[in-house]
Design a protein around this motif. Structure first.
Motif, PDB file in Angstrom:
ATOM      1  N   GLU A 324     -22.761 105.611  63.269  1.00 47.16           N
ATOM      2  CA  GLU A 324     -22.479 104.651  62.196  1.00 47.16           C
ATOM      3  C   GLU A 324     -22.830 105.283  60.857  1.00 47.16           C
ATOM      4  O   GLU A 324     -23.790 106.049  60.755  1.00 47.16           O
ATOM      5  CB  GLU A 324     -23.269 103.362  62.418  1.00 47.16           C
ATOM      6  N   TYR A 325     -22.052 104.960  59.841  1.00 51.52           N
ATOM      7  CA  TYR A 325     -22.156 105.627  58.545  1.00 51.52           C
ATOM      8  C   TYR A 325     -22.847 104.732  57.517  1.00 51.52           C
ATOM      9  O   TYR A 325     -22.633 103.522  57.468  1.00 51.52           O
ATOM     10  CB  TYR A 325     -20.769 106.004  58.033  1.00 51.52           C
ATOM     11  N   SER A 326     -23.663 105.364  56.681  1.00 46.31           N
ATOM     12  CA  SER A 326     -24.282 104.698  55.540  1.00 46.31           C
ATOM     13  C   SER A 326     -23.449 104.985  54.294  1.00 46.31           C
ATOM     14  O   SER A 326     -22.522 105.807  54.312  1.00 46.31           O
ATOM     15  CB  SER A 326     -25.703 105.223  55.335  1.00 46.31           C
ATOM     16  N   GLN A 327     -23.787 104.316  53.204  1.00 52.56           N
ATOM     17  CA  GLN A 327     -23.111 104.591  51.935  1.00 52.56           C
ATOM     18  C   GLN A 327     -23.301 106.053  51.538  1.00 52.56           C
ATOM     19  O   GLN A 327     -22.362 106.716  51.070  1.00 52.56           O
ATOM     20  CB  GLN A 327     -23.656 103.671  50.843  1.00 52.56           C
ATOM     21  N   GLU A 328     -24.495 106.581  51.755  1.00 53.87           N
ATOM     22  CA  GLU A 328     -24.776 107.985  51.434  1.00 53.87           C
ATOM     23  C   GLU A 328     -23.928 108.923  52.299  1.00 53.87           C
ATOM     24  O   GLU A 328     -23.407 109.937  51.814  1.00 53.87           O
ATOM     25  CB  GLU A 328     -26.258 108.287  51.641  1.00 53.87           C
ATOM     26  N   ASP A 329     -23.775 108.581  53.581  1.00 49.94           N
ATOM     27  CA  ASP A 329     -22.911 109.390  54.462  1.00 49.94           C
ATOM     28  C   ASP A 329     -21.494 109.419  53.938  1.00 49.94           C
ATOM     29  O   ASP A 329     -20.831 110.469  53.934  1.00 49.94           O
ATOM     30  CB  ASP A 329     -22.917 108.815  55.884  1.00 49.94           C
ATOM     31  N   ALA A 330     -21.004 108.266  53.513  1.00 51.39           N
ATOM     32  CA  ALA A 330     -19.633 108.176  52.997  1.00 51.39           C
ATOM     33  C   ALA A 330     -19.472 109.023  51.736  1.00 51.39           C
ATOM     34  O   ALA A 330     -18.460 109.701  51.557  1.00 51.39           O
ATOM     35  CB  ALA A 330     -19.266 106.724  52.704  1.00 51.39           C
ATOM     36  N   GLN A 331     -20.482 108.997  50.876  1.00 48.55           N
ATOM     37  CA  GLN A 331     -20.419 109.803  49.657  1.00 48.55           C
ATOM     38  C   GLN A 331     -20.346 111.294  49.975  1.00 48.55           C
ATOM     39  O   GLN A 331     -19.656 112.056  49.306  1.00 48.55           O
ATOM     40  CB  GLN A 331     -21.642 109.484  48.791  1.00 48.55           C
ATOM     41  N   LYS A 332     -21.037 111.704  51.053  1.00 46.66           N
ATOM     42  CA  LYS A 332     -20.989 113.106  51.468  1.00 46.66           C
ATOM     43  C   LYS A 332     -19.600 113.474  52.009  1.00 46.66           C
ATOM     44  O   LYS A 332     -19.076 114.554  51.721  1.00 46.66           O
ATOM     45  CB  LYS A 332     -22.045 113.381  52.526  1.00 46.66           C
ATOM     46  N   VAL A 333     -18.999 112.573  52.784  1.00 42.21           N
ATOM     47  CA  VAL A 333     -17.654 112.822  53.302  1.00 42.21           C
ATOM     48  C   VAL A 333     -16.656 112.916  52.154  1.00 42.21           C
ATOM     49  O   VAL A 333     -15.781 113.802  52.129  1.00 42.21           O
ATOM     50  CB  VAL A 333     -17.223 111.712  54.285  1.00 42.21           C
ATOM     51  N   ILE A 334     -16.791 112.025  51.182  1.00 37.77           N
ATOM     52  CA  ILE A 334     -15.905 112.029  50.020  1.00 37.77           C
ATOM     53  C   ILE A 334     -16.026 113.319  49.229  1.00 37.77           C
ATOM     54  O   ILE A 334     -15.057 113.857  48.715  1.00 37.77           O
ATOM     55  CB  ILE A 334     -16.206 110.798  49.124  1.00 37.77           C
ATOM     56  N   ALA A 335     -17.239 113.846  49.148  1.00 39.93           N
ATOM     57  CA  ALA A 335     -17.511 115.035  48.349  1.00 39.93           C
ATOM     58  C   ALA A 335     -17.023 116.325  49.007  1.00 39.93           C
ATOM     59  O   ALA A 335     -16.952 117.371  48.341  1.00 39.93           O
ATOM     60  CB  ALA A 335     -18.994 115.147  48.058  1.00 39.93           C
ATOM     61  N   GLN A 336     -16.710 116.279  50.286  1.00 39.85           N
ATOM     62  CA  GLN A 336     -16.305 117.502  50.993  1.00 39.85           C
ATOM     63  C   GLN A 336     -14.973 118.048  50.487  1.00 39.85           C
ATOM     64  O   GLN A 336     -14.096 117.299  50.141  1.00 39.85           O
ATOM     65  CB  GLN A 336     -16.200 117.212  52.505  1.00 39.85           C
TER      66      GLN A 336
END
Length: 336
Positions: A324-336
């Motif tokens: 399961e993803y957190s907001q911080e996880d999503a920000q990391k995916v977006i930044a890739q």
């Protein structure tokens, strides 16, 4: 007065030195999930993950609502009508697990034209205005044949269990399996059935085709069908082939039992159902004004012989191996 002016000037300079982060307030925004199907353990786990993570987000005031809607039938026309209804209800973003990559494009375009953010995941849509989150499903299918080629250098007959007909995921995994067979032509598809990513459906389908099949070396799958296939082979009193599993708890338990009894070896691969939570946070970040590219890719979750016990220990009874993803996880995916 001079001291006061100096203090104001100092505060102003200090604030100017801080990095400026543009943020829109999403606390009043409403996000909806449009889901086309809930008839297997993966979809149930996906909805559970959505409910868990979004309830926390609503309680913290990150968004105003994050409601989930599932159609009664896996029909694109029904889901298109659902999306049109969500537009009328005033949602700011719609997250979609789509029944078809193309049949929903008209409804998706209507949502975009109404100023609504649309994020598709797992079953993605091709409408250019929407965002897409997917794994490389083709590689997921191809990796199964690559694994089998190492185990069976001389090849053999394969039974292919496909998912829901007409869905993007099914088409892509099937294309990957075909690509793997093109690389390893000693393998041949001896039969194909649709298991709809559900153990009971897969068991019935495999039981129905088995009498017409030659000896099967391995079963290539899409997830949620491996245990059902194993039960069908056992009921038919046929030798158990190597069955690729899909990270469901019942599959992993069965695999562990066979491994302990006879050294049975296979692999298990699927997309984590918690990808729904990534889609939620991506929608929230877009509403928050973040620049997000239209296509995001997340890795598959794979379990091999060496980490079977660890994977099983982390999987809930009756559930699916998950992230399961957190907001911080999503920000990391977006930044890739």
């Amino acid at each position: 007065m001079a001291i006061k002016k100096m203090l104001v000037a100092s505060v102003t300079l200090a604030c100017a030195a801080l990095p400026m982060v543009a943020q829109a307030d999403t606390s009043a925004k409403k996000i909806a999930l449009s889901n086309n199907y809930a008839g297997n353990s993966w979809r149930q786990a996906m909805l559970t993950s959505w409910d868990k993570i979004t309830k926390e987000a609503v309680s913290k005031g990150t968004v105003a609502a994050a409601d989930a809607f599932t159609t009664a039938e896996n029909q694109a026309t029904e889901q298109a009508a659902q999306i049109q209804n969500l537009i009328l209800q005033g949602y700011d973003a719609i997250v979609i697990n789509a029944a078809s990559p193309t049949a929903l494009n008209g409804a998706v375009k209507e949502a975009c034209d109404a100023g609504i953010t649309v994020v598709s995941f797992d079953g993605v849509v091709t409408e250019p205005c929407a965002w897409r989150i997917a794994v490389d499903f083709k590689s997921m299918g191809e990796s199964q044949v690559d694994f089998l080629a190492k185990k069976y250098p001389n090849g053999g007959n394969l039974l292919e269990i496909r998912g829901l007909a007409g869905v993007f995921v099914d088409d892509e995994i099937h294309a990957g399996i075909q690509a793997g067979i093109a690389k390893h032509p000693n393998f041949k598809i001896a039969g194909t059935v649709n298991g709809d990513w559900a153990q009971d459906v897969a068991q019935r389908a495999v039981a129905g085709i088995l009498p017409s099949l030659p000896e099967i070396t391995a079963v290539v799958t899409q997830g949620g069908d491996g245990y059902g296939a194993a039960q069908a082979f056992a009921a038919a009193k046929r030798p158990t082939p190597t069955i690729v599993m899909g990270n469901r708890e019942d599959e992993l338990v069965w695999w562990k039992q066979q491994k302990d009894a006879s050294g049975y070896e296979t692999m298990s691969v699927s997309i984590a159902p918690g990808v729904s939570t990534l889609a939620f946070w991506v929608a929230q970040q877009i509403l928050d004004g973040k620049d997000v590219k239209k296509d995001l890719v997340v890795p598959v979750l794979r379990i091999d012989q060496a980490n079977l016990e660890d994977g099983l220990a982390k999987t809930e009874k009756g559930g699916v191996s998950n992230i399961e993803y957190s907001q911080e996880d999503a920000q990391k995916v977006i930044a890739q």
